[in-house]
Design an enzyme around this catalytic site. Structure first.
Site: not given
Length: 288
Positions: A27, A24, A175, A179
């Site tokens: 950016r 990733g 989520y 994580k």
């Protein structure tokens, strides 16, 4: 390096000719990490999906490669979807062939949706598990043979300390699972690879960080006023990669705390808007 990503800690040259594989990295925080390590003379593998410009999200593997070279590093831009085993395996093989090995893997790629179970479609659920926790497994599984050959191998994942309070789990359990899965895998990997001399850590920002996720997935552009620049995470990553002899392996680190221990006392200039440095928002999964 642009002012937006300007670093506040000095480079030492310790990463010169070391190879850092960053997912990733086209950016945001990944780009900032790439440029920080590049300024130290590192070889940077820019492993990301973005090979073509996006109308809303600036940055591609090729634009970051040019910035890495300008900053003093050597770049290898590779289009990689971290969900695809063959793509990740091929990218690591190409990196090792070009640079003679891999010294660090930074699991920065991520998918986010802050919705509860009822509101999360299966496709979105599967995406978060694959891009977040499964990718930590996959990159470690494939990179371990290379990292064991490094004099200071590292696996670093951008995931939070475990916090199982209901107020964090209720609103966004899918989520949170993805994580916290990254963190649990990292804790296990730290023990698995300890004797091999590979350090495994996690890192999470104390405050929101001004990235596309904040603008498009979590909040809006106004939330940048409550955020810090990606540079704070890049500086913390750099400090972790410098650390030798497994001194941090198994730790769940917070950027501000680590940098404070390494001598940073004034965090004002890390703020996206220094005038608002006293009004920053605490990041997800961290208690005020």
């Amino acid at each position: 390096m642009s002012e937006e990503f300007a670093t506040l800690t000095e480079n030492t040259g310790a990463l010169k000719d070391r190879t850092v594989f960053i997912t990733g990295a086209s950016r945001g925080i990944g780009r900032a990490i790439a440029l920080k390590c590049a300024a130290d003379g590192a070889n940077i593998v820019i492993a990301a999906k973005s090979a073509e410009p996006h109308p809303k999200l600036p940055g591609t593997i090729h634009s970051v490669a040019a910035e890495v070279e300008a900053a003093g590093g050597t770049a290898l831009p590779l289009q990689v979807d971290v969900r695809e085993e063959k793509q990740v395996a091929d990218a690591m093989a190409r990196a090792a062939e070009k640079f003679g090995g891999i010294d660090a893997v930074v699991n920065n790629a991520g998918a986010i949706s802050l919705a509860n179970v009822e509101s999360t479609p299966p496709k979105r659920y599967d995406l978060m598990q694959s891009v977040n926790s499964r990718a930590v497994y996959l990159t470690a599984h494939l990179a371990a043979p290379y990292l064991k050959q490094s004099p200071n191998g590292h696996i670093l994942s951008l995931s939070p300390p475990l916090n199982l309070k209901p107020e964090w789990l209720g609103p966004c359990a899918p989520y949170a699972l993805s994580k916290f899965g990254m963190t649990i895998l990292s804790m296990g990997l730290a023990e698995e690879l300890r004797e091999a001399g590979v350090s495994v850590t996690t890192l999470w920002p104390r405050t929101l960080v001004a990235t596309a996720a904040i603008e498009f997935a979590v909040g809006n552009r106004e939330m940048f006023e409550q955020s810090r620049k990606p540079a704070i995470m890049a500086d913390a990553v750099y400090e972790i990669l410098l650390t030798e002899n497994g001194a941090l392996t198994g730790y769940q680190l917070i950027d501000e705390e680590l940098l404070g221990e390494r001598g940073v006392s004034d965090f004002t200039d890390y703020a996206h808007n220094p005038a608002k440095a006293g009004e920053l928002a605490v990041d997800l999964f961290l208690d005020p």
